[in-house]
Design an enzyme around this catalytic site. Sequence first.
Site, short mmCIF file in Angstrom:
data_model
loop_
_atom_site.label_atom_id
_atom_site.label_comp_id
_atom_site.label_asym_id
_atom_site.label_seq_id
_atom_site.Cartn_x
_atom_site.Cartn_y
_atom_site.Cartn_z
N ARG A 32 23.06 -39.43 -32.89
CA ARG A 32 23.65 -38.50 -31.92
C ARG A 32 23.53 -39.00 -30.49
O ARG A 32 22.48 -39.50 -30.08
CB ARG A 32 22.94 -37.15 -32.04
N HIS A 43 13.30 -35.48 -33.99
CA HIS A 43 13.88 -34.67 -32.91
C HIS A 43 15.15 -33.95 -33.33
O HIS A 43 15.38 -32.82 -32.94
CB HIS A 43 14.17 -35.60 -31.74
N GLU A 54 22.14 -39.79 -19.13
CA GLU A 54 21.20 -40.04 -20.23
C GLU A 54 21.70 -41.25 -21.00
O GLU A 54 22.81 -41.74 -20.79
CB GLU A 54 21.06 -38.80 -21.12
N ARG A 77 19.34 -44.26 -28.47
CA ARG A 77 18.04 -43.64 -28.72
C ARG A 77 17.27 -44.30 -29.87
O ARG A 77 16.06 -44.44 -29.82
CB ARG A 77 18.29 -42.16 -29.02
N HIS A 135 13.10 -39.07 -31.26
CA HIS A 135 13.16 -39.19 -29.80
C HIS A 135 12.10 -40.18 -29.37
O HIS A 135 10.95 -40.09 -29.83
CB HIS A 135 12.92 -37.82 -29.14
C1 SIN Z 1 16.21 -35.00 -23.94
O1 SIN Z 1 16.12 -34.22 -23.01
O2 SIN Z 1 15.83 -36.14 -23.90
C2 SIN Z 1 16.77 -34.50 -25.21
C3 SIN Z 1 18.20 -34.34 -25.07
C4 SIN Z 1 18.82 -34.35 -26.40
O3 SIN Z 1 18.12 -34.52 -27.40
O4 SIN Z 1 20.04 -34.25 -26.47
#
Ligand code: SIN
Length: 503
Positions: free
Chosen positions: A373, A338, A116, A279, A233
């Site tokens: 985060r 989010h 990620e 993010r 998000h």
């Molecule tokens: C996501 O699945 O994109 C969210 C994961 C997260 O917010 O840590």
Amino acid sequence: MRAEPAQGGILIVGAGLAGLYTALKLAPHPVTLVTAGHLGAGGSSVWAQGGLAAAVGADDSPEEHLADTIAAGAGLVDEEAARILCTEGPARIDDLLSLGVPFDREEDGTLRLGREAAHGRNRIVHVGGDEAGATIMRVLTEKARQTPSITVRERCIAYELLTEDGAVTGAACWDAEAGEALAIPAHETVLATGGTGGLFAVTTNPLHAQGHGLTLAYEAGATLRDLEFVQFHPTGIDIGRDPAPLATEALRGEGAVLRDVHGRRFMPELHPDAELAPRDVVARGVALAIKTTGGAFLDAREAIGARFPKAFPTVFEACREGGIDPRVKPIPIAPAAHYHMGGVLTDTDGRADIPGLWAVGETASTGVHGANRLASNSLLEALVFGARAARALPRNGAKEDGTAAEPALPARPAANLAPLRRAMSDSCGLLRDEAGLTALLSQIEGDRAKTLGGALARTAARLVAEAALARRESRGAHQRTDFPDQDAPRHSLTRKPDGVRFA
Ligand code: SIN
């Protein structure tokens, strides 16, 4: 007000991952666990798609996970807390494995590790592709139901902390089952009430995530930290649903790309890591594409295509309900509130700064997230610091005195929060300025919808907006168009009655 017979002196408010895991780790010590809904039914944890970040890969180490966590946090990560998170994380994954959580595996049997944004390694463990939160919560809920030391009170909303000489002595709750107020006395009270997404018009959180824990702690005299840092998000699915379903970041981890309304990729020119930039950067890129071209889309046709239903069943189902087949069509997206990085200031065992009060999970500010985060660090934080709180909580005897003052707030129907949520998104969202925040605060002050949910939510919104107004710089998730530069890193601290100060 009716008084609950004491249950060994520990009360946990909130039954998401943090509250539930803390209760399980305390067993066989008795605890009372109150939840506004039904056990295992709600909360952001159940909806978490991303999984858990942990240095469990052969090519990884807690030090590398720590370095990525610190880099994402934009200068405000507490290194000691984050080191604990990254070092103790693998043991918590082992715990879940031993409880029977079926993490996804490679053909050779090793844990499958996804990628990620802003992670230097593949280190996210998943369950069923995008079903980590739901599966983990199902396993833990079942375990909690079989654990006699956990007394669960469902549909029970804590609306005020009881205090005596500055110490928290339990909570006043509205028992919606019985239709009466209830005092639950406790030597130690643990807040695990989740985040603040429900204060915003577009959110991936359940709508009851309205920062109630912040208000309870604030009114009792505890210090709150870094409330201005709200993470948006980038890829809420924009199909007119409230809350917005999430399109997990793991899709971009597997190569899905972002396009504007003309089909043009816009992230490569905004950040060297393009779709896998931090993010906040991606969320602002999506907002800009929507503003300048009229829309933004997540295109998984090439990267995932026919694998979509099996690889990401939750996202696929949400798209299907919105009439979109993501195998052949890009998914319309919008940034959505989010995660709240700020919260009740705690030490690395979850202890707040007034006696008798603790906080775990998203409600807490342990310092691990700083101003932004790192993806998939939140479920991990709930586990690591839930376990630490369970170790540190004193095992006092039952509290004898079950009396409490009459509740100040009778039960009323839930408030219409739509105007407040719209105003929060408009003025305390991805981009903020003094004029907007000042107007927002006047609107909140002027809103006299005197209902239970309204009062707690309104105070939480005010506290977030006041911290956003006080931080006259741009850092991580907090971007001020009137103060685009960064000052020296400082935390904001909010405490009644002093307001916001920096340290
Ligand atoms: C996501 O699945 O994109 C969210 C994961 C997260 O917010 O840590």
